[in-house]
Design a protein around this motif. Structure first.
Motif, PDB file in Angstrom:
ATOM      1  N   SER A 120       0.847  -1.187   0.000  1.00  0.00           N
ATOM      2  CA  SER A 120       0.000   0.000   0.000  1.00  0.00           C
ATOM      3  C   SER A 120       0.886   1.242   0.000  1.00  0.00           C
ATOM      4  O   SER A 120       1.846   1.318   0.766  1.00  0.00           O
ATOM      5  N   GLU A 154      -5.927  -0.909   4.330  1.00  0.00           N
ATOM      6  CA  GLU A 154      -5.762  -1.715   3.114  1.00  0.00           C
ATOM      7  C   GLU A 154      -4.996  -3.010   3.369  1.00  0.00           C
ATOM      8  O   GLU A 154      -5.167  -3.981   2.643  1.00  0.00           O
ATOM      9  N   LYS A 162      -4.814   4.787   6.356  1.00  0.00           N
ATOM     10  CA  LYS A 162      -5.333   4.258   5.085  1.00  0.00           C
ATOM     11  C   LYS A 162      -4.519   3.032   4.649  1.00  0.00           C
ATOM     12  O   LYS A 162      -5.082   2.030   4.217  1.00  0.00           O
TER      13      LYS A 162
END
Length: 93
Positions: free
Chosen positions: A4, A27, A23
């Motif tokens: 990611s 993921e 974030k």
């Protein structure tokens, strides 16, 4: 290979906020408390603290000098070499 990758343009609030870290964690199905964050700037330490990472390790071969990074309370350790970084990470594994 990275699982990611997110930068300032892909999150609502860039560093010093922890949105990018969060974030990436989402993921990869991780909680930030499982993350050892490595950075070379004061904003990296602040983002790691904001995201509630397990720890933040500062490296001295980036864009900031040792004095600048020492002032940042978010870094638990500062490393001058890759070997020091490996040892610092090993303490958390």
């Amino acid at each position: 290979r990275f699982s990611s990758i997110h930068g300032a343009n892909s999150v609502p609030r860039p560093k010093p906020f922890g949105d990018g870290i969060q974030k990436c964690c989402d993921e990869m199905d991780l909680h930030p408390s499982q993350v050892i964050y490595v950075g070379d700037a004061p904003t990296d330490a602040r983002a790691a603290v904001d995201a509630q990472c397990r720890t933040a390790i500062g490296v001295l071969w980036g864009s900031n000098d040792e004095e600048t990074l020492k002032k940042e309370e978010g870094f638990t350790t500062l490393c001058s070499t890759v070997e020091e970084l490996e040892q610092a990470i090993a303490k958390y594994l």
